[in-house]
Design a protein around this motif. Structure first.
Motif, PDB file in Angstrom:
ATOM      1  N   ALA A 193       0.807  -1.225   0.032  1.00  0.00           N
ATOM      2  CA  ALA A 193      -0.002   0.034  -0.177  1.00  0.00           C
ATOM      3  C   ALA A 193       0.803   1.314   0.175  1.00  0.00           C
ATOM      4  O   ALA A 193       0.473   2.183  -0.653  1.00  0.00           O
ATOM      5  N   VAL A 194       2.032   1.422   0.740  1.00  0.00           N
ATOM      6  CA  VAL A 194       2.746   2.373   0.733  1.00  0.00           C
ATOM      7  C   VAL A 194       3.297   2.643  -0.377  1.00  0.00           C
ATOM      8  O   VAL A 194       3.608   3.859  -1.044  1.00  0.00           O
ATOM      9  N   LEU A 195       3.968   1.626  -1.326  1.00  0.00           N
ATOM     10  CA  LEU A 195       4.446   1.735  -2.552  1.00  0.00           C
ATOM     11  C   LEU A 195       3.394   2.272  -3.504  1.00  0.00           C
ATOM     12  O   LEU A 195       3.891   3.009  -4.464  1.00  0.00           O
ATOM     13  N   GLU A 196       1.988   1.774  -3.433  1.00  0.00           N
ATOM     14  CA  GLU A 196       1.172   2.082  -4.193  1.00  0.00           C
ATOM     15  C   GLU A 196       0.897   3.830  -4.205  1.00  0.00           C
ATOM     16  O   GLU A 196       0.773   4.296  -5.061  1.00  0.00           O
ATOM     17  N   GLN A 197       1.089   4.033  -2.737  1.00  0.00           N
ATOM     18  CA  GLN A 197       0.740   5.484  -2.653  1.00  0.00           C
ATOM     19  C   GLN A 197       1.775   6.392  -3.001  1.00  0.00           C
ATOM     20  O   GLN A 197       1.295   7.638  -3.616  1.00  0.00           O
ATOM     21  N   ALA A 226       1.526   9.532  -5.787  1.00  0.00           N
ATOM     22  CA  ALA A 226       1.682  10.799  -5.756  1.00  0.00           C
ATOM     23  C   ALA A 226       2.712  11.161  -7.063  1.00  0.00           C
ATOM     24  O   ALA A 226       2.523  12.380  -7.293  1.00  0.00           O
ATOM     25  N   LEU A 227       3.708  10.162  -7.207  1.00  0.00           N
ATOM     26  CA  LEU A 227       4.486  10.740  -8.197  1.00  0.00           C
ATOM     27  C   LEU A 227       4.053  11.093  -9.528  1.00  0.00           C
ATOM     28  O   LEU A 227       4.217  11.716 -10.219  1.00  0.00           O
ATOM     29  N   LYS A 228       2.917  10.304  -9.899  1.00  0.00           N
ATOM     30  CA  LYS A 228       2.314  10.424 -11.307  1.00  0.00           C
ATOM     31  C   LYS A 228       1.230  11.634 -11.039  1.00  0.00           C
ATOM     32  O   LYS A 228       1.088  12.307 -11.995  1.00  0.00           O
ATOM     33  N   SER A 229       0.663  11.985 -10.161  1.00  0.00           N
ATOM     34  CA  SER A 229      -0.606  12.724  -9.929  1.00  0.00           C
ATOM     35  C   SER A 229       0.069  14.275  -9.455  1.00  0.00           C
ATOM     36  O   SER A 229      -0.695  15.159  -9.839  1.00  0.00           O
ATOM     37  N   VAL A 230       1.188  14.228  -8.865  1.00  0.00           N
ATOM     38  CA  VAL A 230       1.491  15.631  -8.157  1.00  0.00           C
ATOM     39  C   VAL A 230       2.916  15.914  -8.869  1.00  0.00           C
ATOM     40  O   VAL A 230       3.008  16.944  -9.353  1.00  0.00           O
ATOM     41  N   GLU A 231       3.873  14.769  -8.505  1.00  0.00           N
ATOM     42  CA  GLU A 231       5.263  15.368  -8.842  1.00  0.00           C
ATOM     43  C   GLU A 231       5.449  15.412 -10.417  1.00  0.00           C
ATOM     44  O   GLU A 231       6.074  16.395 -10.778  1.00  0.00           O
ATOM     45  N   ARG A 232       4.964  14.504 -11.107  1.00  0.00           N
ATOM     46  CA  ARG A 232       5.097  14.397 -12.735  1.00  0.00           C
ATOM     47  C   ARG A 232       4.490  15.767 -13.244  1.00  0.00           C
ATOM     48  O   ARG A 232       5.298  16.813 -14.014  1.00  0.00           O
ATOM     49  N   PHE A 275      14.555  11.902 -12.373  1.00  0.00           N
ATOM     50  CA  PHE A 275      14.635  11.032 -11.011  1.00  0.00           C
ATOM     51  C   PHE A 275      13.109  10.718 -10.792  1.00  0.00           C
ATOM     52  O   PHE A 275      12.896   9.620 -10.630  1.00  0.00           O
ATOM     53  N   VAL A 276      12.264  11.564 -11.147  1.00  0.00           N
ATOM     54  CA  VAL A 276      10.706  11.153 -11.059  1.00  0.00           C
ATOM     55  C   VAL A 276      10.450   9.873 -11.945  1.00  0.00           C
ATOM     56  O   VAL A 276       9.655   8.992 -11.531  1.00  0.00           O
ATOM     57  N   GLU A 277      10.837  10.080 -13.117  1.00  0.00           N
ATOM     58  CA  GLU A 277      10.510   8.948 -14.146  1.00  0.00           C
ATOM     59  C   GLU A 277      11.260   7.839 -13.853  1.00  0.00           C
ATOM     60  O   GLU A 277      10.625   6.663 -13.865  1.00  0.00           O
ATOM     61  N   GLY A 278      12.578   7.884 -13.327  1.00  0.00           N
ATOM     62  CA  GLY A 278      13.042   6.532 -13.008  1.00  0.00           C
ATOM     63  C   GLY A 278      12.492   6.088 -11.630  1.00  0.00           C
ATOM     64  O   GLY A 278      12.570   4.692 -11.855  1.00  0.00           O
ATOM     65  N   ARG A 279      11.955   6.822 -10.772  1.00  0.00           N
ATOM     66  CA  ARG A 279      11.360   6.322  -9.808  1.00  0.00           C
ATOM     67  C   ARG A 279       9.943   5.479  -9.909  1.00  0.00           C
ATOM     68  O   ARG A 279       9.822   4.515  -9.571  1.00  0.00           O
ATOM     69  N   ILE A 280       9.412   5.986 -11.022  1.00  0.00           N
ATOM     70  CA  ILE A 280       8.095   5.556 -11.289  1.00  0.00           C
ATOM     71  C   ILE A 280       8.298   4.351 -12.150  1.00  0.00           C
ATOM     72  O   ILE A 280       7.575   3.258 -11.639  1.00  0.00           O
TER      73      ILE A 280
END
Length: 156
Positions: free
Chosen positions: A12-16, A20-26, A57-62
């Motif tokens: 659940a933590v990884l999904e959250q 967040a990365l897809k909807s806020v950071e990106r 960084f964001v794309e790599g983490r996604i």
């Protein structure tokens, strides 16, 4: 592909984080890049280069999170009992200092020793697997041999 064992909470933590990365950071990074482009010459634009680095960084983490989530083997630890195995929450006492510590044995992707989440591949977790309450374990650490007694085993 190798499955990655994971607790329900860790999944659940990884999904959250992914959400967040897809909807806020990106979107924030895309906006920052667009704003930096408006300032003109990109070759000497520090804001543009910082935003592009953040985007990388964001794309790599996604990509990393999507890979982990797609290979996750979520284990319901509340149904487990008995000797120590993946998902067990174990309270130990250091036989030298009498200091008590509690750890949950979790998968590599969710491990965080500061929060008491012990990587299943760590020397301590490997020493604990298969043991019962009251058993003692010897663990070789960078600081030398450590001895622990297992006080309690719970599956939450």
């Amino acid at each position: 592909m190798e499955k990655i064992p994971m607790t329900r909470a860790g999944f659940a933590v990884l999904e959250q984080e992914l959400k967040a990365l897809k909807s806020v950071e990106r979107p924030a990074v895309i906006k920052a890049i667009a704003e930096a482009r408006e300032h003109g010459d990109l070759s000497e634009n520090a804001e543009y280069h910082a935003a592009r680095e953040r985007q990388s960084f964001v794309e790599g983490r996604i990509k990393e999170l999507e890979s982990i989530i797609s290979r996750a083997d979520v284990i319901d630890t509340s149904r487990l009992t008995g000797a120590i195995k993946f998902g067990a929450t174990v309270t130990l006492v250091d036989e030298d200092s009498d200091e008590e510590r509690t750890y949950q044995i979790v998968g590599e992707a969710e491990a965080d020793i500061e929060r008491g989440l012990l990587n299943i591949r760590s020397p301590l977790a490997r020493a604990l697997i298969g043991k019962d309450e009251g058993d003692s374990v010897e663990v070789r650490t960078p600081g030398g041999e450590k001895s622990y007694e297992i006080l309690t085993i719970r599956y939450l």
